[in-house]
Design an enzyme around this catalytic site. Structure first.
Site, short mmCIF file in Angstrom:
data_model
loop_
_atom_site.label_atom_id
_atom_site.label_comp_id
_atom_site.label_asym_id
_atom_site.label_seq_id
_atom_site.Cartn_x
_atom_site.Cartn_y
_atom_site.Cartn_z
N LYS A 245 0.82 -1.22 0.00
CA LYS A 245 0.00 0.00 0.00
C LYS A 245 0.85 1.27 0.00
O LYS A 245 2.03 1.26 0.34
CB LYS A 245 -1.01 -0.05 1.14
N ARG A 280 -2.72 -9.97 5.56
CA ARG A 280 -3.22 -10.23 4.20
C ARG A 280 -2.19 -9.67 3.22
O ARG A 280 -1.97 -8.46 3.21
CB ARG A 280 -4.58 -9.53 4.04
N1 PMM Z 1 -7.30 -4.30 0.98
C1 PMM Z 1 -7.67 -4.43 -0.30
C2 PMM Z 1 -8.73 -5.29 -0.65
N2 PMM Z 1 -9.37 -6.03 0.28
N3 PMM Z 1 -9.61 -6.67 2.54
C3 PMM Z 1 -9.24 -6.56 3.82
N4 PMM Z 1 -9.89 -7.28 4.78
N5 PMM Z 1 -8.25 -5.71 4.21
C4 PMM Z 1 -7.56 -4.94 3.32
O1 PMM Z 1 -6.67 -4.17 3.74
C5 PMM Z 1 -7.93 -5.03 1.94
C6 PMM Z 1 -8.98 -5.92 1.59
C7 PMM Z 1 -6.94 -3.61 -1.33
O2 PMM Z 1 -6.72 -4.22 -2.53
P1 PMM Z 1 -5.70 -5.47 -2.81
O3 PMM Z 1 -6.58 -6.68 -2.89
O4 PMM Z 1 -5.04 -5.20 -4.11
O5 PMM Z 1 -4.75 -5.55 -1.66
#
Ligand code: PMM
Length: 299
Positions: A245, A280
């Site tokens: 990020k 994640r």
């Molecule tokens: N960030 C993204 C998408 N989904 N879900 C959770 N629970 N936490 C996050 O920080 C999060 C998410 C941003 O997009 P990416 O899939 O490219 O990381």
């Protein structure tokens, strides 16, 4: 041949002395407090901020998911809608057509430790029927039907995203006087709403939503606040999602998201030390190794 290399157990064994509880994800059991677990990201999208298009074809997404499992992922997070600033929300049927073939193909291979990353109850319901075990709702119950669907899942992840109702408005323009307190209050309210709708308290995981409408400083504070958020929200566990990020780019001077994997590893280890139960990430292999070493080092 002898070696003086330390012997590290590849999978640190949870002990009842440290574990605070456990949650199933398909055929796996995650033991909270025993170690920080790893969720691998599988974006079946043409436009995600760091890997958009790379795994858009179902077969490529499945190969990628299997590689992440080989690399040590505990859970796979399959998503079909980008949440990057300015992304266009996708139609519910488009989202279904993206994620369901991937979840079905994984289930056909016996892989059920899968989470569906969606804001929509209809997509979550079909994903559970196709073989997913958890729901990752980045809007934390903006869809009124989500809690009822989640009662049938093994876990519900609730993420803080204050502008969730205005999908395209993620930005750094939201100001917080006390970001940990405000995010904690929001997540506590959403957690209570889920429990009121019949979701078991021990299956609720909260996530501060790193990068979703927060400043660099807000994100760094939240990254260090997993223990505090767990206590404030009453959640069973806390997930952090720092992967690639922009705030990490700001700390390291890395403009290109794909160049932020080392920064992500640093963030994951710091978060694990502050009580994060799951990270994640895109680059699972590096994170798994780094977290094992972090856990193995005793002060
Ligand atoms: N960030 C993204 C998408 N989904 N879900 C959770 N629970 N936490 C996050 O920080 C999060 C998410 C941003 O997009 P990416 O899939 O490219 O990381």
């Amino acid at each position: 041949m002898t070696t003086d290399a330390p012997s590290l157990s590849p999978t640190p064994t949870p002990t009842t002395a440290t574990a605070r509880g456990a949650l199933r994800c398909g055929d796996r059991t995650l033991h909270w407090g025993a170690r920080c677990h790893v969720m691998g990201i599988v974006n079946v999208t043409p436009d995600s901020f760091s890997d958009g298009g790379a795994f858009f074809e179902p077969a490529r997404a499945v190969d990628h998911a299997l590689r992440l499992l080989d690399d040590g992922a505990d859970v796979l997070d399959v998503g079909g809608e980008s949440t990057r600033p300015g992304a266009t929300p996708v139609d519910v049927d488009v989202e279904r057509r993206r994620v369901l073939p991937v979840i079905e193909a994984l289930a056909a291979r016996g892989v059920r430790n899968v989470s569906i990353d969606t804001r929509r109850a209809a997509v979550a319901k079909d994903a559970l029927a196709a073989g997913a075990a958890w729901i990752n709702d980045v809007s934390a119950l903006e869809d009124d039907d989500m809690a009822a669907v989640a009662a049938r899942a093994q876990a519900l992840l609730l993420m803080h995203w204050r502008r969730a109702a205005r999908f395209d408005a993620r930005g750094d323009d939201v100001r917080y006087a006390d970001v940990v307190a405000e995010v904690g209050e929001f997540l506590r309210a959403r957690r209570d709403r889920a429990v009121g709708a019949g979701v078991a308290p021990d299956m609720i995981v909260v996530d501060a939503g790193l990068g979703f409408g927060k400043s660099v400083d807000d994100n760094l504070r939240l990254l260090a606040a997993s223990d505090a958020l767990r206590v404030r929200t009453g959640a069973a566990a806390v997930l952090v999602g720092p992967s690639r990020k922009r705030f990490l780019g700001a700390v390291c001077g890395r403009d290109v998201p794909a160049d932020r994997d080392a920064a992500t590893v640093g963030a994951a280890c710091a978060a694990a030390r502050r009580g994060a139960d799951i990270v994640r990430v895109h680059d699972v292999r590096a994170c798994v190794d780094a977290l094992r070493v972090t856990a193995a080092v005793r002060a």
